[in-house]
Design a protein around this motif. Structure first.
Motif, PDB file in Angstrom:
ATOM      1  N   ILE A 131       1.933  -1.101   1.409  1.00  0.00           N
ATOM      2  CA  ILE A 131       3.299  -0.956   0.894  1.00  0.00           C
ATOM      3  C   ILE A 131       4.237  -1.969   1.541  1.00  0.00           C
ATOM      4  O   ILE A 131       5.176  -2.459   0.910  1.00  0.00           O
ATOM      5  N   MET A 132       3.961  -2.343   2.802  1.00  0.00           N
ATOM      6  CA  MET A 132       4.789  -3.369   3.436  1.00  0.00           C
ATOM      7  C   MET A 132       4.551  -4.750   2.831  1.00  0.00           C
ATOM      8  O   MET A 132       5.448  -5.590   2.808  1.00  0.00           O
ATOM      9  N   LEU A 133       3.339  -4.976   2.315  1.00  0.00           N
ATOM     10  CA  LEU A 133       3.105  -6.223   1.577  1.00  0.00           C
ATOM     11  C   LEU A 133       3.944  -6.256   0.302  1.00  0.00           C
ATOM     12  O   LEU A 133       4.539  -7.286  -0.048  1.00  0.00           O
ATOM     13  N   LEU A 143       3.394 -15.749  -4.396  1.00  0.00           N
ATOM     14  CA  LEU A 143       2.085 -16.055  -4.974  1.00  0.00           C
ATOM     15  C   LEU A 143       0.931 -15.557  -4.107  1.00  0.00           C
ATOM     16  O   LEU A 143      -0.099 -15.112  -4.614  1.00  0.00           O
ATOM     17  N   VAL A 144       1.100 -15.597  -2.797  1.00  0.00           N
ATOM     18  CA  VAL A 144      -0.012 -15.284  -1.887  1.00  0.00           C
ATOM     19  C   VAL A 144      -0.129 -13.789  -1.601  1.00  0.00           C
ATOM     20  O   VAL A 144      -1.237 -13.278  -1.427  1.00  0.00           O
ATOM     21  N   VAL A 145       0.989 -13.052  -1.555  1.00  0.00           N
ATOM     22  CA  VAL A 145       0.932 -11.624  -1.221  1.00  0.00           C
ATOM     23  C   VAL A 145       0.012 -10.846  -2.164  1.00  0.00           C
ATOM     24  O   VAL A 145      -0.824 -10.052  -1.696  1.00  0.00           O
ATOM     25  N   PRO A 146       0.115 -10.996  -3.493  1.00  0.00           N
ATOM     26  CA  PRO A 146      -0.822 -10.250  -4.356  1.00  0.00           C
ATOM     27  C   PRO A 146      -2.284 -10.607  -4.082  1.00  0.00           C
ATOM     28  O   PRO A 146      -3.166  -9.740  -4.189  1.00  0.00           O
ATOM     29  N   ILE A 147      -2.544 -11.853  -3.728  1.00  0.00           N
ATOM     30  CA  ILE A 147      -3.916 -12.258  -3.414  1.00  0.00           C
ATOM     31  C   ILE A 147      -4.396 -11.527  -2.164  1.00  0.00           C
ATOM     32  O   ILE A 147      -5.531 -11.025  -2.107  1.00  0.00           O
ATOM     33  N   MET A 148      -3.533 -11.442  -1.155  1.00  0.00           N
ATOM     34  CA  MET A 148      -3.903 -10.737   0.071  1.00  0.00           C
ATOM     35  C   MET A 148      -4.094  -9.248  -0.194  1.00  0.00           C
ATOM     36  O   MET A 148      -5.045  -8.638   0.291  1.00  0.00           O
ATOM     37  N   ASN A 149      -3.192  -8.662  -0.981  1.00  0.00           N
ATOM     38  CA  ASN A 149      -3.190  -7.211  -1.198  1.00  0.00           C
ATOM     39  C   ASN A 149      -4.323  -6.754  -2.105  1.00  0.00           C
ATOM     40  O   ASN A 149      -4.867  -5.653  -1.927  1.00  0.00           O
ATOM     41  N   HIS A 150      -4.694  -7.589  -3.074  1.00  0.00           N
ATOM     42  CA  HIS A 150      -5.668  -7.149  -4.076  1.00  0.00           C
ATOM     43  C   HIS A 150      -7.002  -7.884  -4.010  1.00  0.00           C
ATOM     44  O   HIS A 150      -7.948  -7.491  -4.713  1.00  0.00           O
ATOM     45  N   VAL A 151      -7.096  -8.927  -3.199  1.00  0.00           N
ATOM     46  CA  VAL A 151      -8.346  -9.682  -3.114  1.00  0.00           C
ATOM     47  C   VAL A 151      -8.864  -9.739  -1.674  1.00  0.00           C
ATOM     48  O   VAL A 151      -9.937  -9.225  -1.368  1.00  0.00           O
ATOM     49  N   ILE A 152      -8.089 -10.354  -0.785  1.00  0.00           N
ATOM     50  CA  ILE A 152      -8.577 -10.622   0.575  1.00  0.00           C
ATOM     51  C   ILE A 152      -8.771  -9.337   1.378  1.00  0.00           C
ATOM     52  O   ILE A 152      -9.870  -9.077   1.903  1.00  0.00           O
ATOM     53  N   TYR A 153      -7.716  -8.505   1.479  1.00  0.00           N
ATOM     54  CA  TYR A 153      -7.840  -7.281   2.282  1.00  0.00           C
ATOM     55  C   TYR A 153      -8.870  -6.306   1.703  1.00  0.00           C
ATOM     56  O   TYR A 153      -9.669  -5.739   2.456  1.00  0.00           O
ATOM     57  N   PRO A 154      -8.900  -6.073   0.380  1.00  0.00           N
ATOM     58  CA  PRO A 154      -9.970  -5.215  -0.152  1.00  0.00           C
ATOM     59  C   PRO A 154     -11.369  -5.779   0.115  1.00  0.00           C
ATOM     60  O   PRO A 154     -12.303  -5.022   0.380  1.00  0.00           O
ATOM     61  N   PHE A 155     -11.499  -7.115   0.041  1.00  0.00           N
ATOM     62  CA  PHE A 155     -12.801  -7.742   0.329  1.00  0.00           C
ATOM     63  C   PHE A 155     -13.222  -7.458   1.771  1.00  0.00           C
ATOM     64  O   PHE A 155     -14.387  -7.108   2.038  1.00  0.00           O
ATOM     65  N   LEU A 156     -12.286  -7.597   2.718  1.00  0.00           N
ATOM     66  CA  LEU A 156     -12.604  -7.333   4.120  1.00  0.00           C
ATOM     67  C   LEU A 156     -12.971  -5.872   4.323  1.00  0.00           C
ATOM     68  O   LEU A 156     -13.898  -5.550   5.091  1.00  0.00           O
ATOM     69  N   ILE A 215      11.096   3.584   3.746  1.00  0.00           N
ATOM     70  CA  ILE A 215       9.953   3.409   2.837  1.00  0.00           C
ATOM     71  C   ILE A 215       8.700   4.052   3.433  1.00  0.00           C
ATOM     72  O   ILE A 215       7.985   4.798   2.758  1.00  0.00           O
ATOM     73  N   ILE A 216       8.439   3.793   4.700  1.00  0.00           N
ATOM     74  CA  ILE A 216       7.232   4.344   5.335  1.00  0.00           C
ATOM     75  C   ILE A 216       7.345   5.859   5.463  1.00  0.00           C
ATOM     76  O   ILE A 216       6.330   6.565   5.436  1.00  0.00           O
ATOM     77  N   ASP A 217       8.573   6.379   5.579  1.00  0.00           N
ATOM     78  CA  ASP A 217       8.764   7.839   5.608  1.00  0.00           C
ATOM     79  C   ASP A 217       8.162   8.512   4.379  1.00  0.00           C
ATOM     80  O   ASP A 217       7.751   9.676   4.432  1.00  0.00           O
ATOM     81  N   GLN A 218       8.135   7.801   3.252  1.00  0.00           N
ATOM     82  CA  GLN A 218       7.630   8.386   2.009  1.00  0.00           C
ATOM     83  C   GLN A 218       6.109   8.459   1.981  1.00  0.00           C
ATOM     84  O   GLN A 218       5.546   9.117   1.104  1.00  0.00           O
ATOM     85  N   CYS A 219       5.428   7.779   2.910  1.00  0.00           N
ATOM     86  CA  CYS A 219       3.960   7.716   2.897  1.00  0.00           C
ATOM     87  C   CYS A 219       3.369   9.089   3.207  1.00  0.00           C
ATOM     88  O   CYS A 219       3.636   9.661   4.272  1.00  0.00           O
ATOM     89  N   PRO A 220       2.551   9.658   2.332  1.00  0.00           N
ATOM     90  CA  PRO A 220       1.982  10.984   2.569  1.00  0.00           C
ATOM     91  C   PRO A 220       0.721  10.964   3.426  1.00  0.00           C
ATOM     92  O   PRO A 220       0.210  12.011   3.787  1.00  0.00           O
TER      93      PRO A 220
END
Length: 622
Positions: free
Chosen positions: A252-254, A420-433, A221-226
Motif C-alpha cells: 500500500i505504501m508503494l 512507471l517503475v512502481v507498478p513493475i516493483m509491486n506486480h512483477v519484482i516483489y511477487p517474483f521474489l 493509511i496504515i491504520d486501515q490495514c486489517p
C-alpha cells in the motif's frame, strides 16, 4: 452488524478480517480461545490469535509470504495524497526559476518567454543564491514543523482532524501564490515583496498546512490495514502461505508513493504554463486541483478507522531513558544491555518500589523507535544526492542546450520514472521474489536505494564539468546569458537530454528508500507515537534543506562541480556504514504495534456506547 461486508471490530469475529477483504476464511478448525487473550490452539497444534493461525518457526522460514488485500479506504486516502501533492509540487516545481531568473526580455510581462525562445521563464531575477535560500528555507519549515504537529495529533486532536486543518490552511496559501504572480505585480518590479510575503505566510500557512498534513496521512493509511499479525492461510491454488503485514504495508505504501508522484507530474504542466502563458496560470491550475480535497475528505470521514488521541507516549520514553541513565546507562551507550536497565522487571528485581506506567514490551518498542530514528539519520545526504544541493541542478541546466525547452522540464522525469517503475516493483519484482522465497528486508532495500542514489549523483558532477568545458563563458556558464551580447549563443553544446540520466537513476532510488522508511516509521513506533515518529522521518528532509540553506552562497559559478561531488562522496561512505550498522534488522519480525481492538470507525464506537448503555442479546431484533 453485517460482518461479511465491513471491516471487523470488537463486536464482530476477528476471523472476518480476511473474509471482509479477501472473501475467503481460513479452513482450519480452531479450538475456542479465551476471552482474556483471544488465543487458542488448532487441532494440529498451531497457536491462534483472534482466530488467525500463527506460523511456526519452521513455517516462517519455509512458507511463501504474500501481501494481503486492503480496504478501498486505503486507496481513497492515497487519492487525497495525490491531490495535495499535485497542488504542492505543481507550484514548487516553478519556484526556483520564478525567484532566480529575471523577466525574459522577449516575454509578455507574465514571466513567460516568446515561443521557441532560449530564455528561461522567470520573474524576480534574484539569482541562484537567493533562489536556493528562499526555497530551502520553505522546504525546511515544511518538513521541520511536522514534529510538533505529529506530536499534537498523537496527544490531543487525532490524525484525521489534523489532516483536515492542514488542507484548509494550504488552500488559503495557494490563493496568495496566485496573487504574487499576477502580471501587474510582476511588471511593477515589486513582486519579490508579495512573493516573499506568500513564502513567509507559508511559515504560518503553507508550511504549517503541509506540516499538519504530511506526518498524519501515511499513518492513517496504515491504520486501515486489517493484517496486524503474520498468519497462515490457504490461497486459491491450495498452497499454504503466510499473510505478511510487512508485505501488505509495503504494497500500500508503494501505491501511496505512486500517487504522490502522479501528483508530482503536474509539475510538467506548470513548467510549460510558466514558460508559455505565465506564472499566474502555473499557480492557478494546482489551486483548482486542490479543491478536490474538501469533498473527498467529507466523503471519507465516516468510513475511516481513526485512531483517537491517546496521550503521547513521549513522557514515558523520557522516563525510560531517565531510569537507564540513572543506573549506568551512559557507559552502555551502543552496547548490549543498554535498554535492559530501563525495563520495569529489571528495576523491580533490583529493589525498586516505583509504580511504572509501562511494561517491558514498551521499553522494547522504545528501543525499536530509536533504531528507526538512527536509520532515518542516513537519509539527508541521500536526499541531497537525489536532485542536487539546493538550486545547483537548476543552475546546471541553465547552462545546457535546451533547444527551446524549459530548463526545469526534465526534473519532472523524477516523478514519471517512479510512476512507471512502481507498478513493475509491486506486480512483477516483489511477487517474483516472494514466489522464490526470497525475503528482501527493509535494510537491504534501503541500502540498495542509497547506493543507487550515489551512482546517479555522479552524473550531475560529470555533466557540470562538461558544461563548464564547453560553455562560451567557461566557468560562468550559469549566468552566461547576462554576459554575452543579446542574441549571441549563451549555452553549452551539452544537450539537455543528458540531464535525464541522473534524474531517472536517483528517482528510482526513492522507491527503495522512501517507501521502506514509511513502513519503518509506523512499525517501529509505540502506538501513541506514530505521528511523531513519522514526522521525524519527514524531518530528515528539513535537515537536507538546512544543509542546502547553509551552503547557498556556494551554489554559484565556478563551484558547482563540488556542489555535486562533495555529497556524492559522503553518500557513498554512509551507504557502507548504514549496511553494517543495521543489517541485523532484516532478520527481525515485522510488528505493527496496533491490534484488532484499534479497528473501529466512529459509527462502531457509537454502537459500543449504546451497547454499554443498554445491553442486548446478539440475535435480538431492534
Amino acid at each position: 452488524m453485517d460482518t461479511g461486508t465491513t471491516l471487523p471490530t470488537l463486536i464482530a469475529p476477528v476471523s472476518a478480517v480476511r473474509a471482509s477483504v479477501e472473501g475467503k476464511p481460513f479452513d482450519e478448525k480452531v479450538q475456542p480461545a479465551t476471552s482474556a487473550s483471544e488465543r487458542g490452539v488448532t487441532e494440529d497444534g498451531h497457536e491462534t490469535l483472534h482466530g488467525l493461525v500463527l506460523p511456526t518457526e519452521e513455517e516462517k522460514s519455509t512458507l511463501r509470504r504474500v501481501a494481503g488485500k486492503l480496504p478501498t479506504t486505503c486507496y481513497y486516502l492515497c487519492a487525497v495524497e495525490f491531490a495535495e501533492r499535485a497542488s504542492y509540487f505543481g507550484c514548487n516545481q516553478v519556484y526556483k526559476n520564478f525567484i532566480r531568473a529575471p523577466l525574459p526580455p522577449d516575454g509578455n510581462g507574465t514571466g513567460a518567454t516568446a515561443p521557441g525562445s532560449e530564455y528561461t521563464a522567470g520573474a524576480l531575477g534574484q539569482g541562484s543564491v537567493v533562489a536556493t535560500a528562499m526555497t530551502e528555507a520553505f522546504k525546511f519549515l515544511a518538513y521541520a514543523l511536522p514534529i510538533y504537529f505529529g506530536w499534537l495529533a498523537d496527544t490531543k486532536y487525532g490524525r484525521f482532524k489534523m489532516i483536515c486543518w492542514g488542507v484548509a490552511v494550504c488552500g488559503v496559501a495557494h490563493v496568495i501564490m496566485i496573487i504574487s504572480a499576477l502580471p501587474p505585480v510582476l511588471l511593477s518590479g515589486k513582486a519579490i515583496g508579495p512573493f516573499a510575503l506568500s513564502l513567509w505566510y507559508e511559515i504560518d500557512m503553507l508550511s504549517i498546512g503541509a506540516a499538519q498534513f504530511k506526518p498524519n496521512i501515511s499513518p492513517t493509511i496504515i491504520d486501515q490495514c486489517p493484517h496486524k499479525v503474520a498468519h497462515v492461510i490457504t490461497d486459491k491454488d491450495g498452497e499454504r502461505v503466510i499473510m505478511d503485514p510487512e508485505e501488505s504495508v509495503n504494497s500500500i505504501m508503494l501505491w501511496f508513493y505512486l500517487l504522490i508522484n502522479i501528483g508530482s507530474c503536474f509539475g510538467i504542466a506548470t513548467t510549460y504554463l510558466a514558460k508559455l502563458v505565465g506564472y499566474w496560470a502555473a499557480y492557478l491550475i494546482p489551486t483548482i486541483l486542490y479543491l478536490m480535497l474538501p469533498p473527498l475528505l467529507w466523503y471519507l470521514n465516516p468510513r475511516l478507522i481513526k485512531q483517537p488521541p491517546g496521550g503521547s507516549d513521549l513522557g514515558n520514553v523520557f522516563r525510560v531513558l531517565g531510569d537507564i541513565f540513572a543506573h549506568g546507562g551512559l557507559k552502555r551507550i551502543g552496547r548490549k544491555g543498554f535498554w535492559e536497565a530501563g525495563k520495569p522487571s529489571v528495576r523491580k528485581a533490583a529493589g525498586s518500589k516505583k509504580v511504572y506506567q509501562y511494561d517491558d514490551q514498551f521499553v522494547n518498542d522504545v528501543r525499536r523507535t530509536f533504531q528507526a530514528c538512527g536509520i532515518f539519520l542516513f537519509s539527508p545526504i541521500w536526499q541531497i544526492n537525489d536532485g542536487g544541493l539546493g538550486a545547483a541542478a537548476n543552475a546546471l541546466t541553465a547552462g545546457m542546450d535546451t533547444n527551446g525547452l524549459p530548463n526545469d522540464l526534465l526534473d519532472n522525469l523524477n516523478a514519471v520514472s517512479i510512476v512507471l517503475v512502481v507498478p513493475i516493483m509491486n506486480h512483477v519484482i516483489y511477487p517474483f521474489l516472494r514466489r522464490r522465497g526470497i525475503k528482501w528486508g527493509p535494510i537491504s532495500r534501503m541500502t540498495f536505494g542509497f547506493a543507487l542514489g550515489t551512482v546517479g549523483s555522479i552524473g550531475y558532477s560529470v555533466l557540470q564539468y562538461f558544461v563548464y568545458k564547453t560553455s562560451p563563458c567557461g566557468w560562468n556558464a550559469t549566468t552566461c546569458a547576462e554576459i554575452v551580447p543579446e542574441g549571441a549563443v549563451s549555452v553549452s553544446s551539452v544537450s539537455y537530454a543528458w540531464y535525464a540520466v541522473p534524474v531517472v537513476i536517483t528517482a528510482i532510488s526513492e522507491i527503495f528508500v522512501m517507501v521502506t522508511a514509511y513502513g519503518i516509521a509506523y512499525s517501529r513506533a509505540p502506538k501513541n507515537m506514530k505521528g511523531l515518529v513519522a514526522s521525524i522521518n519527514l524531518a530528515m528532509t528539513a535537515i537536507s534543506a538546512a544543509i542546502g540553506l547553509g551552503t547557498a552562497p556556494a551554489i554559484r559559478d565556478p563551484y558547482l562541480i563540488w556542489a555535486f561531488a562533495g555529497p556524492t562522496i559522503v553518500g557513498a561512505s554512509l551507504t557502507v556504514i548504514f549496511w553494517f550498522t543495521f543489517k541485523h534488522i532484516d532478520k527481525e519480525e515485522f510488528i505493527l504495534n496496533t491490534d484488532f481492538s484499534d479497528m473501529k470507525r466512529d459509527s462502531d464506537r457509537e454502537s459500543d456506547e449504546e451497547r454499554v448503555a443498554q445491553p442486548k442479546a446478539i440475535d435480538e431484533k431492534p
